[in-house]
Scaffold this motif. Structure first.
Motif, PDB file in Angstrom:
ATOM      1  N   LYS A   1       0.825  -1.201   0.000  1.00 31.54           N
ATOM      2  CA  LYS A   1       0.000   0.000   0.000  1.00 31.54           C
ATOM      3  C   LYS A   1       0.864   1.257   0.000  1.00 31.54           C
ATOM      4  O   LYS A   1       1.953   1.284   0.563  1.00 31.54           O
ATOM      5  N   GLY A   2       0.354   2.294  -0.632  1.00 36.56           N
ATOM      6  CA  GLY A   2       1.026   3.589  -0.601  1.00 36.56           C
ATOM      7  C   GLY A   2       0.690   4.322   0.681  1.00 36.56           C
ATOM      8  O   GLY A   2      -0.356   4.078   1.305  1.00 36.56           O
ATOM      9  N   LEU A   3       1.573   5.208   1.100  1.00 34.12           N
ATOM     10  CA  LEU A   3       1.374   5.899   2.368  1.00 34.12           C
ATOM     11  C   LEU A   3       2.016   7.284   2.334  1.00 34.12           C
ATOM     12  O   LEU A   3       3.131   7.460   1.833  1.00 34.12           O
ATOM     13  N   ARG A   4       1.294   8.251   2.850  1.00 30.57           N
ATOM     14  CA  ARG A   4       1.833   9.598   3.066  1.00 30.57           C
ATOM     15  C   ARG A   4       1.905   9.789   4.572  1.00 30.57           C
ATOM     16  O   ARG A   4       0.891   9.656   5.268  1.00 30.57           O
ATOM     17  N   LEU A   5       3.102  10.077   5.082  1.00 26.48           N
ATOM     18  CA  LEU A   5       3.354  10.002   6.512  1.00 26.48           C
ATOM     19  C   LEU A   5       4.021  11.277   7.018  1.00 26.48           C
ATOM     20  O   LEU A   5       5.033  11.723   6.471  1.00 26.48           O
ATOM     21  N   ALA A   6       3.447  11.869   8.049  1.00 22.70           N
ATOM     22  CA  ALA A   6       4.049  13.053   8.679  1.00 22.70           C
ATOM     23  C   ALA A   6       4.970  12.595   9.803  1.00 22.70           C
ATOM     24  O   ALA A   6       4.614  11.729  10.610  1.00 22.70           O
ATOM     25  N   ARG A   7       6.157  13.210   9.870  1.00 24.41           N
ATOM     26  CA  ARG A   7       7.131  12.859  10.901  1.00 24.41           C
ATOM     27  C   ARG A   7       7.352  14.059  11.827  1.00 24.41           C
ATOM     28  O   ARG A   7       7.572  15.179  11.354  1.00 24.41           O
ATOM     29  N   THR A   8       7.305  13.782  13.122  1.00 24.83           N
ATOM     30  CA  THR A   8       7.494  14.828  14.127  1.00 24.83           C
ATOM     31  C   THR A   8       8.540  14.375  15.140  1.00 24.83           C
ATOM     32  O   THR A   8       8.427  13.286  15.712  1.00 24.83           O
ATOM     33  N   MET A   9       9.561  15.191  15.354  1.00 17.61           N
ATOM     34  CA  MET A   9      10.565  14.895  16.356  1.00 17.61           C
ATOM     35  C   MET A   9      10.065  15.349  17.717  1.00 17.61           C
ATOM     36  O   MET A   9       9.579  16.468  17.881  1.00 17.61           O
TER      37      MET A   9
ATOM     38  N   MET B   1       7.789  15.088   5.619  1.00 12.31           N
ATOM     39  CA  MET B   1       6.682  14.277   5.117  1.00 12.31           C
ATOM     40  C   MET B   1       7.258  13.197   4.206  1.00 12.31           C
ATOM     41  O   MET B   1       7.942  13.504   3.235  1.00 12.31           O
ATOM     42  N   ASP B   2       7.009  11.936   4.537  1.00  9.41           N
ATOM     43  CA  ASP B   2       7.457  10.826   3.705  1.00  9.41           C
ATOM     44  C   ASP B   2       6.319  10.370   2.800  1.00  9.41           C
ATOM     45  O   ASP B   2       5.163  10.288   3.243  1.00  9.41           O
ATOM     46  N   VAL B   3       6.645  10.068   1.554  1.00  6.86           N
ATOM     47  CA  VAL B   3       5.652   9.568   0.607  1.00  6.86           C
ATOM     48  C   VAL B   3       6.138   8.240   0.044  1.00  6.86           C
ATOM     49  O   VAL B   3       7.179   8.175  -0.613  1.00  6.86           O
TER      50      VAL B   3
END
Length: 272
Positions: free
Chosen positions: A220-228, A244-246
């Motif tokens: 599956k495709g995924l758009r992912l926000a990353r927060t430290m 933001m990872d895609v």
């Protein structure tokens, strides 16, 4: 010991991650263990496993001095047959191909995850085209000689040393230091959107007529926000939006057994 459970952002991630500031007196590493991250690989994927171990051995014992940087590509070197790397699956231009060094992204991803928990600065890093099975999305670090690199910087006034434990089916990266960071660090990942994968079928005479087999599993495709997330000893936290990872979806390919006459019917190409 301050331990953290498995990352929950993807069910397929098989990993353990923890960090501790306890004293570690065993040779050859001395000092405070400031972070640890483990990923697993399949021993039956012999050539890929060989590449994982070879790359990890080149990380073991490396010291990142105060305010200094580390380039994964410079440390591991070219992934060539002459350098001892085997042909194994690697993502190249969005496709899975066999090339020398397939699997070296696992040590880079494991190191990247340990570096995050230690508070090292990530100066350069790219996610994979697809979600990985050995590490949670957002923690991976894709590398390719001369084109994709993982570059880390030690922001502290003391050196940080890499120790790589290479087991039969696992890789553990531990980071040691004579000092200790003044906070705990973590990476929070939040799915923003998901995309289903498509499926195509191929007729083949390599299976009994009517029998089906998944030749390549879909992802599956995924758009992912990353927060430290930075947590101080008093419990106060500071959050910083990181990136933001895609991840693109990967098409699933299903093969259906047919005789040689059927494989040439209806525009299907036989798979051999």
């Amino acid at each position: 010991m301050f331990a953290l459970g498995s990352v929950a952002s993807t069910a397929s991630a098989r990993q353990h991650r923890s960090r501790c500031w306890t004293q570690h007196d065993l040779q050859p590493v001395q000092g405070n263990q400031v972070s640890e991250f483990t990923t697993h690989f399949k021993v039956e994927d012999y050539y890929r496993a060989s590449n994982v171990r070879r790359a990890a051995k080149r990380l073991d014992g490396i010291v990142i001095g105060p305010k200094q940087t580390l380039s994964y590509n410079d440390t591991v070197g070219p992934r060539t047959e002459e350098a001892g790397f085997q042909y194994a699956p690697v993502i190249f231009r969005g496709e899975l191909q066999y090339r020398p060094g397939g699997g070296v992204c696992q040590p880079s991803s494991t190191l990247h995850a340990a570096a995050i928990l230690c508070g090292l600065q990530v100066l350069k890093r790219r996610s994979h085209s697809w979600q990985s099975s050995y590490i949670a999305s957002g923690f991976d670090a894709a590398v390719a000689w001369r084109s994709k690199d993982l570059i880390l910087k030690n922001p502290y006034s003391f050196p940080v040393k890499i120790a790589a434990e290479i087991g039969e089916t696992h890789l553990t990266i531990r980071l040691f230091a004579k000092g200790a960071p003044n906070a705990w660090f973590d990476l929070e990942t939040t799915p923003v959107s998901k995309r289903s994968f498509t499926q195509i079928t191929e007729l083949t005479d390599q299976l009994p007529p009517g029998e089906t087999q998944i030749h390549r599993r879909g992802i599956k495709g995924l758009r992912l926000a990353r927060t430290m997330v930075r947590t101080k000893p008093d419990g106060s936290t500071k959050r910083k939006k990181w990136s933001m990872d895609v991840y693109r979806p990967r098409t699933q390919v299903v093969r259906i057994g047919a005789d040689s006459n059927e494989t040439n019917f209806g525009g299907f190409q036989p798979s051999h």
